[in-house]
Design a protein around this motif. Structure first.
Motif, PDB file in Angstrom:
ATOM      1  N   ASN A  11      -3.427 -16.341   8.297  1.00  6.64           N
ATOM      2  CA  ASN A  11      -2.945 -15.041   7.831  1.00  6.64           C
ATOM      3  C   ASN A  11      -3.839 -14.578   6.681  1.00  6.64           C
ATOM      4  OD1 ASN A  11      -1.943 -16.105   5.349  1.00  6.64           O
ATOM      5  ND2 ASN A  11      -0.059 -16.739   6.384  1.00  6.64           N
ATOM      6  N   PHE A  12      -3.636 -13.354   6.231  1.00  9.51           N
ATOM      7  CA  PHE A  12      -4.529 -12.771   5.232  1.00  9.51           C
ATOM      8  C   PHE A  12      -4.475 -13.518   3.898  1.00  9.51           C
ATOM      9  CE2 PHE A  12      -3.688  -8.856   7.906  1.00  9.51           C
ATOM     10  CZ  PHE A  12      -4.866  -8.995   8.622  1.00  9.51           C
ATOM     11  N   SER A  13      -3.314 -14.044   3.533  1.00  6.40           N
ATOM     12  CA  SER A  13      -3.200 -14.810   2.282  1.00  6.40           C
ATOM     13  C   SER A  13      -4.003 -16.104   2.355  1.00  6.40           C
ATOM     14  CB  SER A  13      -1.738 -15.134   1.984  1.00  6.40           C
ATOM     15  OG  SER A  13      -1.038 -13.957   1.684  1.00  6.40           O
ATOM     16  N   GLU A  14      -3.901 -16.807   3.475  1.00 10.92           N
ATOM     17  CA  GLU A  14      -4.670 -18.050   3.651  1.00 10.92           C
ATOM     18  C   GLU A  14      -6.166 -17.772   3.614  1.00 10.92           C
ATOM     19  OE1 GLU A  14      -2.464 -21.020   6.642  1.00 10.92           O
ATOM     20  OE2 GLU A  14      -2.714 -18.988   7.438  1.00 10.92           O
ATOM     21  N   ILE A  15      -6.582 -16.733   4.306  1.00 11.78           N
ATOM     22  CA  ILE A  15      -8.002 -16.365   4.314  1.00 11.78           C
ATOM     23  C   ILE A  15      -8.448 -16.041   2.895  1.00 11.78           C
ATOM     24  CG2 ILE A  15      -9.719 -14.713   5.124  1.00 11.78           C
ATOM     25  CD1 ILE A  15      -7.952 -14.402   7.681  1.00 11.78           C
ATOM     26  N   GLY A  16      -7.647 -15.254   2.176  1.00 12.12           N
ATOM     27  CA  GLY A  16      -7.971 -14.893   0.804  1.00 12.12           C
ATOM     28  C   GLY A  16      -8.150 -16.109  -0.088  1.00 12.12           C
ATOM     29  N   LEU A  60     -16.367 -12.644   9.468  1.00 14.22           N
ATOM     30  CA  LEU A  60     -15.728 -13.874   8.995  1.00 14.22           C
ATOM     31  C   LEU A  60     -14.205 -13.726   9.010  1.00 14.22           C
ATOM     32  CD1 LEU A  60     -15.850 -16.678   7.647  1.00 14.22           C
ATOM     33  CD2 LEU A  60     -16.045 -15.492   5.445  1.00 14.22           C
ATOM     34  N   VAL A  61     -13.710 -12.640   8.447  1.00 14.56           N
ATOM     35  CA  VAL A  61     -12.263 -12.415   8.376  1.00 14.56           C
ATOM     36  C   VAL A  61     -11.663 -12.305   9.775  1.00 14.56           C
ATOM     37  CG1 VAL A  61     -10.511 -10.726   7.676  1.00 14.56           C
ATOM     38  CG2 VAL A  61     -12.290 -11.428   6.062  1.00 14.56           C
ATOM     39  N   TYR A 120     -12.799 -13.600  12.555  1.00 14.12           N
ATOM     40  CA  TYR A 120     -12.832 -14.917  13.184  1.00 14.12           C
ATOM     41  C   TYR A 120     -11.683 -15.788  12.652  1.00 14.12           C
ATOM     42  CZ  TYR A 120     -14.264 -19.606  14.470  1.00 14.12           C
ATOM     43  OH  TYR A 120     -14.278 -20.877  14.969  1.00 14.12           O
ATOM     44  N   LEU A 121     -11.522 -15.835  11.348  1.00 16.00           N
ATOM     45  CA  LEU A 121     -10.488 -16.685  10.755  1.00 16.00           C
ATOM     46  C   LEU A 121      -9.090 -16.228  11.156  1.00 16.00           C
ATOM     47  CD1 LEU A 121     -12.010 -17.185   7.196  1.00 16.00           C
ATOM     48  CD2 LEU A 121     -11.976 -18.828   9.098  1.00 16.00           C
ATOM     49  N   HIS A 122      -8.894 -14.932  11.262  1.00 15.06           N
ATOM     50  CA  HIS A 122      -7.577 -14.402  11.642  1.00 15.06           C
ATOM     51  C   HIS A 122      -7.325 -14.565  13.139  1.00 15.06           C
ATOM     52  CE1 HIS A 122      -4.518 -11.348  12.608  1.00 15.06           C
ATOM     53  NE2 HIS A 122      -4.040 -11.628  11.406  1.00 15.06           N
ATOM     54  N   ASP A 123      -8.282 -14.117  13.952  1.00 13.67           N
ATOM     55  CA  ASP A 123      -8.062 -14.075  15.401  1.00 13.67           C
ATOM     56  C   ASP A 123      -8.249 -15.432  16.079  1.00 13.67           C
ATOM     57  OD1 ASP A 123      -7.638 -11.391  14.985  1.00 13.67           O
ATOM     58  OD2 ASP A 123      -9.557 -10.755  15.842  1.00 13.67           O
ATOM     59  N   GLU A 124      -9.245 -16.188  15.660  1.00 15.24           N
ATOM     60  CA  GLU A 124      -9.557 -17.447  16.342  1.00 15.24           C
ATOM     61  C   GLU A 124      -8.893 -18.663  15.693  1.00 15.24           C
ATOM     62  OE1 GLU A 124     -11.221 -17.403  19.211  1.00 15.24           O
ATOM     63  OE2 GLU A 124     -11.442 -15.239  18.982  1.00 15.24           O
ATOM     64  N   CYS A 125      -8.768 -18.644  14.368  1.00 17.07           N
ATOM     65  CA  CYS A 125      -8.201 -19.793  13.660  1.00 17.07           C
ATOM     66  C   CYS A 125      -6.726 -19.606  13.331  1.00 17.07           C
ATOM     67  CB  CYS A 125      -8.979 -20.059  12.372  1.00 17.07           C
ATOM     68  SG  CYS A 125     -10.715 -20.470  12.668  1.00 17.07           S
ATOM     69  N   GLY A 126      -6.217 -18.393  13.535  1.00 10.70           N
ATOM     70  CA  GLY A 126      -4.799 -18.139  13.324  1.00 10.70           C
ATOM     71  C   GLY A 126      -4.367 -18.089  11.863  1.00 10.70           C
ATOM     72  N   THR A 167      -8.186  -5.220   4.296  1.00 11.64           N
ATOM     73  CA  THR A 167      -9.076  -4.066   4.436  1.00 11.64           C
ATOM     74  C   THR A 167     -10.303  -4.421   5.268  1.00 11.64           C
ATOM     75  OG1 THR A 167      -8.328  -3.192   2.311  1.00 11.64           O
ATOM     76  CG2 THR A 167     -10.412  -2.344   3.168  1.00 11.64           C
ATOM     77  N   ALA A 168     -10.881  -5.587   5.014  1.00  7.60           N
ATOM     78  CA  ALA A 168     -12.048  -6.020   5.796  1.00  7.60           C
ATOM     79  C   ALA A 168     -11.680  -6.166   7.266  1.00  7.60           C
ATOM     80  CB  ALA A 168     -12.597  -7.339   5.251  1.00  7.60           C
ATOM     81  N   TYR A 169     -10.504  -6.692   7.534  1.00  4.09           N
ATOM     82  CA  TYR A 169     -10.062  -6.894   8.919  1.00  4.09           C
ATOM     83  C   TYR A 169      -9.875  -5.562   9.633  1.00  4.09           C
ATOM     84  CZ  TYR A 169      -7.399  -8.563  12.923  1.00  4.09           C
ATOM     85  OH  TYR A 169      -6.985  -8.841  14.196  1.00  4.09           O
ATOM     86  N   HIS A 170      -9.295  -4.584   8.951  1.00  5.51           N
ATOM     87  CA  HIS A 170      -8.971  -3.310   9.572  1.00  5.51           C
ATOM     88  C   HIS A 170     -10.057  -2.247   9.435  1.00  5.51           C
ATOM     89  CE1 HIS A 170      -4.947  -5.149   9.409  1.00  5.51           C
ATOM     90  NE2 HIS A 170      -4.779  -4.480  10.528  1.00  5.51           N
ATOM     91  N   ALA A 171     -11.111  -2.548   8.726  1.00  8.92           N
ATOM     92  CA  ALA A 171     -12.182  -1.567   8.544  1.00  8.92           C
ATOM     93  C   ALA A 171     -12.730  -1.136   9.891  1.00  8.92           C
ATOM     94  CB  ALA A 171     -13.300  -2.161   7.691  1.00  8.92           C
ATOM     95  N   GLY A 172     -12.837   0.151  10.076  1.00 14.46           N
ATOM     96  CA  GLY A 172     -13.387   0.665  11.329  1.00 14.46           C
ATOM     97  C   GLY A 172     -12.366   0.871  12.428  1.00 14.46           C
TER      98      GLY A 172
END
Length: 161
Positions: free
Chosen positions: A136-141, A125-126, A128-134, A153-158
């Motif tokens: 930022n982490f604050s908006e997603i949060g 989900l994170v 998709y929202l960051h890469d496809e919907c553009g 952390t979810a975005y960068h995990a792995g």
């Protein structure tokens, strides 16, 4: 209306013939095609992920069960999960959250995104929202009721440094 090219028609006819030969009835073939098409067209409103009490998978299951009227088996097929897991997720979500998930969002997330089980639902989900919907982490949060640091952390995990 969709117009198939001649080679697409031949390929489709061959596939249908193979399915008939494997023992499937015409009705079963039609149902499977409908399922495939419905998977591609189902979109989840972003607003369903905005409840802090629910995990991402729980929110999806509750929405599909309560708002779309799907049973555990069908949800399991759509999410590539066992119906027992789906049922357990639903019951766990209902113990934590008894309200309704409102579908009032301009942003939607394709359900097919969550079929791949190699990556967590929240990370998918994170990403998709960051890469496809553009976003930022604050908006997603804000949209999914999570701290921006958790989203980062979810975005960068792995990721390997």
């Amino acid at each position: 209306m969709c117009v198939l090219k001649r080679e697409q028609e031949v390929a489709l006819a061959g596939a249908v013939r193979q399915l008939h030969q494997s023992g499937l009835s015409s009705q079963e073939i039609i149902e499977r095609v409908r399922l495939i098409l419905s998977e591609e067209s189902v979109a989840l409103p972003l607003s369903i992920f905005g409840h802090k009490e629910l995990g991402a998978l729980e929110a999806i299951v509750v929405y599909l069960h309560d708002n779309c009227g799907l049973d555990y088996q069908r949800i399991g097929v759509l999410l590539n999960r066992n119906a027992i897991v789906v049922g357990n997720s639903y019951r766990a979500a209902r113990r934590k959250f008894s309200g309704t998930l409102l579908a009032q969002s301009k942003v939607s997330v394709p359900l097919s995104l969550f079929k791949d089980r190699t990556v967590s639902v929240q990370r998918r989900l994170v990403r998709y929202l960051h890469d496809e919907c553009g976003m930022n982490f604050s908006e997603i949060g804000r949209n999914i009721s999570r701290d921006p640091r958790t989203v980062w952390t979810a975005y960068h995990a792995g990721d390997v440094a």
